[in-house]
Design an enzyme around this catalytic site. Structure first.
Site: not given
Ligand code: AHM
Ligand code: MG
Length: 318
Positions: A47, A53, A76-77, A98, A100-101, A262
Protein backbone atom coordinates in the site's frame (compact mmCIF):
# COMPACT_ATOMS: atom_id res chain seq x y z
CA UNK A 1 -14.15 -5.53 41.45
CA UNK A 2 -10.72 -7.10 40.89
CA UNK A 3 -8.78 -6.92 44.17
CA UNK A 4 -5.59 -8.47 42.69
CA UNK A 5 -5.31 -6.06 39.79
CA UNK A 6 -2.28 -3.77 39.81
CA UNK A 7 -3.81 -1.00 37.73
CA UNK A 8 -1.23 -1.59 34.99
CA UNK A 9 -3.79 -2.48 32.36
CA UNK A 10 -5.83 0.64 33.13
CA UNK A 11 -2.64 2.63 32.81
CA UNK A 12 -2.00 1.06 29.40
CA UNK A 13 -5.45 1.89 28.14
CA UNK A 14 -5.00 5.48 29.27
CA UNK A 15 -1.76 5.77 27.25
CA UNK A 16 -3.49 4.34 24.18
CA UNK A 17 -6.39 6.74 24.63
CA UNK A 18 -3.91 9.64 24.71
CA UNK A 19 -2.52 8.43 21.38
CA UNK A 20 -6.06 8.25 20.02
CA UNK A 21 -6.77 11.83 21.11
CA UNK A 22 -3.62 13.03 19.33
CA UNK A 23 -4.45 11.12 16.13
CA UNK A 24 -8.05 12.34 16.23
CA UNK A 25 -6.79 15.92 16.30
CA UNK A 26 -4.35 15.15 13.49
CA UNK A 27 -7.12 13.70 11.32
CA UNK A 28 -9.32 16.74 11.93
CA UNK A 29 -6.57 19.15 10.87
CA UNK A 30 -4.79 17.02 8.22
CA UNK A 31 -6.28 19.03 5.34
CA UNK A 32 -4.73 22.28 6.60
CA UNK A 33 -1.36 20.68 7.18
CA UNK A 34 -1.14 18.94 3.80
CA UNK A 35 -1.02 15.49 5.42
CA UNK A 36 -3.51 13.86 3.02
CA UNK A 37 -0.89 13.23 0.35
CA UNK A 38 1.41 10.27 -0.20
CA UNK A 39 4.77 9.97 1.54
CA UNK A 40 6.44 8.20 -1.40
CA UNK A 41 6.85 5.06 0.72
CA UNK A 42 5.18 1.68 0.03
CA UNK A 43 4.55 -0.52 3.10
CA UNK A 44 4.99 -4.26 3.52
CA UNK A 45 1.49 -4.90 2.05
CA UNK A 46 2.24 -2.92 -1.11
CA UNK A 47 0.00 0.00 0.00
CA UNK A 48 1.16 3.53 -0.69
CA UNK A 49 1.71 5.21 2.66
CA UNK A 50 0.19 8.64 3.22
CA UNK A 51 1.84 11.35 5.32
CA UNK A 52 -0.87 11.00 7.91
CA UNK A 53 -0.31 7.19 8.16
CA UNK A 54 3.30 7.96 9.03
CA UNK A 55 2.44 10.61 11.59
CA UNK A 56 -0.15 8.40 13.29
CA UNK A 57 2.37 5.55 13.36
CA UNK A 58 5.06 7.79 14.88
CA UNK A 59 2.70 9.05 17.60
CA UNK A 60 1.85 5.53 18.72
CA UNK A 61 5.37 4.16 18.44
CA UNK A 62 6.79 7.04 20.50
CA UNK A 63 4.03 7.09 23.06
CA UNK A 64 3.68 3.35 23.62
CA UNK A 65 7.39 2.69 23.14
CA UNK A 66 8.26 5.05 25.99
CA UNK A 67 5.71 3.62 28.40
CA UNK A 68 7.21 0.93 30.62
CA UNK A 69 4.57 -1.63 29.80
CA UNK A 70 5.33 -2.91 26.32
CA UNK A 71 8.43 -4.92 25.44
CA UNK A 72 7.57 -5.02 21.74
CA UNK A 73 5.33 -3.20 19.30
CA UNK A 74 4.00 -4.15 15.87
CA UNK A 75 2.62 -1.49 13.55
CA UNK A 76 0.95 -2.04 10.19
CA UNK A 77 3.29 0.59 8.81
CA UNK A 78 6.58 -1.13 9.81
CA UNK A 79 7.98 -4.34 8.39
CA UNK A 80 9.63 -5.53 11.60
CA UNK A 81 8.79 -5.87 15.25
CA UNK A 82 9.91 -2.79 17.24
CA UNK A 83 11.81 -3.37 20.48
CA UNK A 84 11.21 -0.74 23.17
CA UNK A 85 13.27 0.52 26.10
CA UNK A 86 11.24 -1.82 28.35
CA UNK A 87 12.27 -4.97 26.48
CA UNK A 88 14.77 -6.13 29.07
CA UNK A 89 12.94 -4.84 32.09
CA UNK A 90 9.25 -4.87 33.13
CA UNK A 91 7.50 -4.60 29.77
CA UNK A 92 5.29 -7.60 30.34
CA UNK A 93 2.94 -6.88 27.44
CA UNK A 94 3.25 -6.56 23.67
CA UNK A 95 0.91 -4.53 21.46
CA UNK A 96 0.03 -4.67 17.76
CA UNK A 97 -1.81 -1.82 16.04
CA UNK A 98 -3.09 -0.40 12.80
CA UNK A 99 -2.44 3.31 13.49
CA UNK A 100 -4.83 4.70 10.88
CA UNK A 101 -7.17 2.20 9.33
CA UNK A 102 -9.08 3.31 6.24
CA UNK A 103 -6.68 6.15 5.49
CA UNK A 104 -7.28 5.82 1.74
CA UNK A 105 -10.61 7.56 2.54
CA UNK A 106 -9.00 10.44 4.40
CA UNK A 107 -9.51 13.13 1.74
CA UNK A 108 -13.27 12.48 1.55
CA UNK A 109 -14.24 13.03 5.20
CA UNK A 110 -15.03 9.32 5.54
CA UNK A 111 -14.31 7.90 9.03
CA UNK A 112 -10.92 6.37 9.76
CA UNK A 113 -9.74 4.71 12.96
CA UNK A 114 -7.10 2.98 15.07
CA UNK A 115 -7.21 -0.71 16.01
CA UNK A 116 -5.05 -2.46 18.64
CA UNK A 117 -4.62 -5.68 20.57
CA UNK A 118 -2.48 -6.49 23.59
CA UNK A 119 -0.96 -9.85 24.57
CA UNK A 120 0.98 -10.83 27.66
CA UNK A 121 4.60 -11.83 26.92
CA UNK A 122 4.88 -15.60 26.98
CA UNK A 123 8.02 -15.93 29.05
CA UNK A 124 9.56 -12.87 30.70
CA UNK A 125 12.79 -14.75 31.52
CA UNK A 126 13.38 -15.69 27.88
CA UNK A 127 13.22 -12.19 26.43
CA UNK A 128 10.65 -10.81 24.03
CA UNK A 129 10.38 -12.08 20.48
CA UNK A 130 8.05 -12.09 17.50
CA UNK A 131 6.61 -15.30 18.99
CA UNK A 132 4.91 -13.17 21.65
CA UNK A 133 2.53 -12.03 18.89
CA UNK A 134 1.88 -15.58 17.71
CA UNK A 135 -0.81 -16.29 20.28
CA UNK A 136 -4.42 -17.26 19.64
CA UNK A 137 -7.12 -14.60 19.69
CA UNK A 138 -8.53 -15.89 22.97
CA UNK A 139 -5.17 -15.05 24.65
CA UNK A 140 -5.75 -11.33 23.98
CA UNK A 141 -5.56 -9.36 27.22
CA UNK A 142 -7.30 -6.28 25.83
CA UNK A 143 -8.29 -5.05 22.39
CA UNK A 144 -10.04 -2.01 21.03
CA UNK A 145 -10.56 0.48 18.27
CA UNK A 146 -11.41 4.10 17.81
CA UNK A 147 -13.36 5.75 15.03
CA UNK A 148 -12.52 9.28 13.90
CA UNK A 149 -15.84 10.31 12.42
CA UNK A 150 -18.67 12.62 13.39
CA UNK A 151 -17.44 11.86 16.91
CA UNK A 152 -14.31 10.17 18.21
CA UNK A 153 -15.12 6.93 19.98
CA UNK A 154 -12.97 4.47 21.89
CA UNK A 155 -14.39 0.97 22.19
CA UNK A 156 -12.47 -1.67 24.13
CA UNK A 157 -12.73 -4.98 25.88
CA UNK A 158 -10.42 -6.43 28.49
CA UNK A 159 -12.34 -9.70 28.53
CA UNK A 160 -15.24 -8.47 30.63
CA UNK A 161 -17.68 -7.03 28.10
CA UNK A 162 -17.31 -4.26 25.54
CA UNK A 163 -17.40 -0.64 26.63
CA UNK A 164 -17.77 2.52 24.61
CA UNK A 165 -16.29 5.93 25.38
CA UNK A 166 -16.83 9.15 23.43
CA UNK A 167 -14.36 12.02 23.32
CA UNK A 168 -15.88 15.17 24.76
CA UNK A 169 -13.85 17.84 22.92
CA UNK A 170 -14.86 20.55 25.39
CA UNK A 171 -12.90 18.85 28.19
CA UNK A 172 -10.54 16.67 26.10
CA UNK A 173 -11.60 13.51 27.93
CA UNK A 174 -13.24 10.23 27.01
CA UNK A 175 -16.59 9.83 28.72
CA UNK A 176 -18.24 6.44 29.20
CA UNK A 177 -21.21 6.36 26.83
CA UNK A 178 -22.21 2.71 26.76
CA UNK A 179 -21.36 -0.11 29.10
CA UNK A 180 -21.55 -3.77 28.01
CA UNK A 181 -22.49 -3.37 24.36
CA UNK A 182 -24.39 -6.42 23.11
CA UNK A 183 -24.65 -7.03 19.38
CA UNK A 184 -28.32 -7.51 18.36
CA UNK A 185 -29.31 -11.18 17.94
CA UNK A 186 -30.08 -10.37 14.30
CA UNK A 187 -29.91 -7.29 12.09
CA UNK A 188 -31.07 -6.08 8.69
CA UNK A 189 -27.78 -4.85 7.19
CA UNK A 190 -25.15 -6.68 5.14
CA UNK A 191 -21.77 -5.11 4.43
CA UNK A 192 -19.40 -6.34 1.73
CA UNK A 193 -17.47 -4.95 -1.22
CA UNK A 194 -19.75 -6.21 -4.01
CA UNK A 195 -17.15 -5.06 -6.53
CA UNK A 196 -15.41 -8.35 -5.70
CA UNK A 197 -18.34 -10.36 -7.12
CA UNK A 198 -16.36 -11.69 -10.08
CA UNK A 199 -13.74 -13.20 -7.72
CA UNK A 200 -16.26 -14.93 -5.43
CA UNK A 201 -17.26 -18.59 -5.71
CA UNK A 202 -20.83 -19.70 -6.41
CA UNK A 203 -21.74 -20.24 -2.77
CA UNK A 204 -20.67 -16.74 -1.73
CA UNK A 205 -22.63 -15.30 -4.66
CA UNK A 206 -25.68 -17.37 -3.76
CA UNK A 207 -25.53 -16.12 -0.14
CA UNK A 208 -25.39 -12.48 -1.22
CA UNK A 209 -28.21 -13.04 -3.73
CA UNK A 210 -30.25 -14.57 -0.89
CA UNK A 211 -29.66 -11.54 1.36
CA UNK A 212 -30.93 -9.29 -1.41
CA UNK A 213 -34.07 -11.32 -2.05
CA UNK A 214 -37.09 -12.39 -0.02
CA UNK A 215 -34.97 -14.80 2.00
CA UNK A 216 -36.39 -17.29 4.49
CA UNK A 217 -34.61 -15.73 7.50
CA UNK A 218 -35.80 -12.13 7.32
CA UNK A 219 -38.55 -12.67 4.71
CA UNK A 220 -37.49 -9.43 3.07
CA UNK A 221 -34.25 -8.13 1.51
CA UNK A 222 -31.44 -6.91 3.72
CA UNK A 223 -30.13 -3.35 3.38
CA UNK A 224 -26.62 -2.94 1.93
CA UNK A 225 -24.02 -0.63 3.56
CA UNK A 226 -20.29 -0.56 2.78
CA UNK A 227 -18.11 2.36 3.87
CA UNK A 228 -14.80 0.69 2.92
CA UNK A 229 -13.29 1.77 6.22
CA UNK A 230 -13.21 -1.31 8.43
CA UNK A 231 -13.60 0.49 11.75
CA UNK A 232 -16.74 2.27 10.51
CA UNK A 233 -18.30 -0.84 8.97
CA UNK A 234 -17.44 -2.89 12.05
CA UNK A 235 -18.73 -0.26 14.49
CA UNK A 236 -22.07 -0.11 12.70
CA UNK A 237 -22.32 -3.92 12.64
CA UNK A 238 -21.58 -4.09 16.38
CA UNK A 239 -24.24 -1.54 17.28
CA UNK A 240 -26.95 -2.33 14.74
CA UNK A 241 -26.34 -6.00 14.02
CA UNK A 242 -26.23 -7.83 10.70
CA UNK A 243 -23.10 -9.10 8.98
CA UNK A 244 -19.78 -7.70 7.69
CA UNK A 245 -17.86 -9.86 5.21
CA UNK A 246 -14.40 -9.72 3.70
CA UNK A 247 -14.03 -13.35 2.59
CA UNK A 248 -11.24 -15.00 0.65
CA UNK A 249 -11.77 -15.02 -3.11
CA UNK A 250 -9.89 -16.11 -6.21
CA UNK A 251 -7.94 -12.82 -6.30
CA UNK A 252 -7.13 -12.84 -2.58
CA UNK A 253 -6.84 -16.49 -1.53
CA UNK A 254 -5.55 -15.42 1.90
CA UNK A 255 -8.08 -12.63 2.39
CA UNK A 256 -7.55 -8.87 2.35
CA UNK A 257 -7.48 -7.72 5.99
CA UNK A 258 -4.61 -8.27 8.43
CA UNK A 259 -4.99 -10.99 11.01
CA UNK A 260 -2.97 -9.64 13.94
CA UNK A 261 -4.01 -5.99 14.16
CA UNK A 262 -7.34 -5.90 12.32
CA UNK A 263 -9.13 -9.27 12.46
CA UNK A 264 -8.13 -10.65 15.88
CA UNK A 265 -8.87 -7.51 17.93
CA UNK A 266 -12.22 -6.95 16.21
CA UNK A 267 -13.07 -10.66 16.52
CA UNK A 268 -12.32 -10.51 20.25
CA UNK A 269 -14.66 -7.53 20.60
CA UNK A 270 -17.43 -9.11 18.51
CA UNK A 271 -17.28 -12.30 20.57
CA UNK A 272 -17.22 -10.33 23.83
CA UNK A 273 -20.42 -8.59 22.72
CA UNK A 274 -22.19 -11.90 22.03
CA UNK A 275 -21.59 -12.16 18.27
CA UNK A 276 -19.28 -14.29 16.12
CA UNK A 277 -16.22 -13.62 13.96
CA UNK A 278 -14.81 -16.29 11.64
CA UNK A 279 -12.37 -16.69 8.78
CA UNK A 280 -14.62 -19.25 7.11
CA UNK A 281 -14.46 -22.53 8.97
CA UNK A 282 -12.78 -21.32 12.16
CA UNK A 283 -13.65 -18.82 14.85
CA UNK A 284 -10.95 -16.16 14.70
CA UNK A 285 -10.39 -16.19 18.46
CA UNK A 286 -9.09 -19.76 17.96
CA UNK A 287 -6.62 -18.73 15.26
CA UNK A 288 -2.91 -18.20 16.01
CA UNK A 289 -0.93 -15.93 13.65
CA UNK A 290 2.24 -17.40 12.19
CA UNK A 291 3.42 -14.09 10.76
CA UNK A 292 2.86 -10.58 12.11
CA UNK A 293 1.60 -9.17 8.79
CA UNK A 294 -0.40 -12.20 7.69
CA UNK A 295 -3.73 -11.63 5.92
CA UNK A 296 -7.02 -13.29 6.74
CA UNK A 297 -10.66 -13.50 5.76
CA UNK A 298 -12.93 -11.72 8.23
CA UNK A 299 -16.67 -12.25 8.62
CA UNK A 300 -18.30 -10.88 11.76
CA UNK A 301 -21.71 -10.01 13.10
CA UNK A 302 -24.93 -11.06 14.79
CA UNK A 303 -25.48 -14.71 15.75
CA UNK A 304 -28.39 -15.20 13.30
CA UNK A 305 -26.65 -13.94 10.16
CA UNK A 306 -23.30 -15.50 11.14
CA UNK A 307 -24.81 -18.97 11.61
CA UNK A 308 -26.63 -18.60 8.31
CA UNK A 309 -23.44 -17.50 6.51
CA UNK A 310 -21.25 -20.25 8.00
CA UNK A 311 -23.77 -22.98 7.14
CA UNK A 312 -24.53 -21.81 3.60
CA UNK A 313 -21.04 -20.81 2.44
CA UNK A 314 -18.80 -23.18 4.43
CA UNK A 315 -21.04 -26.07 5.68
CA UNK A 316 -19.91 -25.05 9.13
CA UNK A 317 -22.21 -24.98 12.17
CA UNK A 318 -21.37 -22.20 14.59
P1 AHM B 1 -5.77 -0.13 5.34
O1 AHM B 1 -5.45 -0.75 6.66
O2 AHM B 1 -4.59 -0.06 4.43
O3 AHM B 1 -6.49 1.17 5.46
O4 AHM B 1 -6.76 -1.16 4.53
C1 AHM B 1 -7.81 -1.77 5.16
C2 AHM B 1 -9.09 -1.25 4.59
C3 AHM B 1 -10.22 -1.47 5.56
O5 AHM B 1 -10.42 -0.33 6.33
C4 AHM B 1 -11.39 -1.75 4.66
O6 AHM B 1 -12.34 -2.62 5.27
C5 AHM B 1 -10.76 -2.42 3.49
O7 AHM B 1 -9.42 -1.98 3.44
C6 AHM B 1 -11.43 -2.04 2.21
O8 AHM B 1 -10.93 -2.84 1.20
P2 AHM B 1 -11.56 -2.77 -0.28
O9 AHM B 1 -11.20 -1.42 -0.82
O10 AHM B 1 -10.89 -3.90 -1.00
O11 AHM B 1 -13.05 -2.97 -0.17
MG1 MG C 1 -6.14 -1.16 8.23
Amino acid sequence: MFPDSTGELSDLLVSISLGVKLISQMVATAGFKGLHGYSGHVNTHGDEVRQIDREADEVLVELLGSSDHFGLLVSEERDDVIATQAIGAGGKYVIAFDPLDGSSNIGSSIPTGTIFCIFRRQDLAKGASEQDFCQAGHAIVAAGYSVYGAKTSFVYSAGDGVHDFTLDPSIGEFVLTEERITVPERGNIFSVNEGNWCWWDDRMRAFIADLKGRNLVAEKPYTGRYVGSLVADFDRTLRKGGIFMYPTDSKRPNGRLRLLYECLPLAFIMEQSGGFAINGRERLIDVTPTNIHQRSAFIAGSPTEMKWFARSVYDYDL
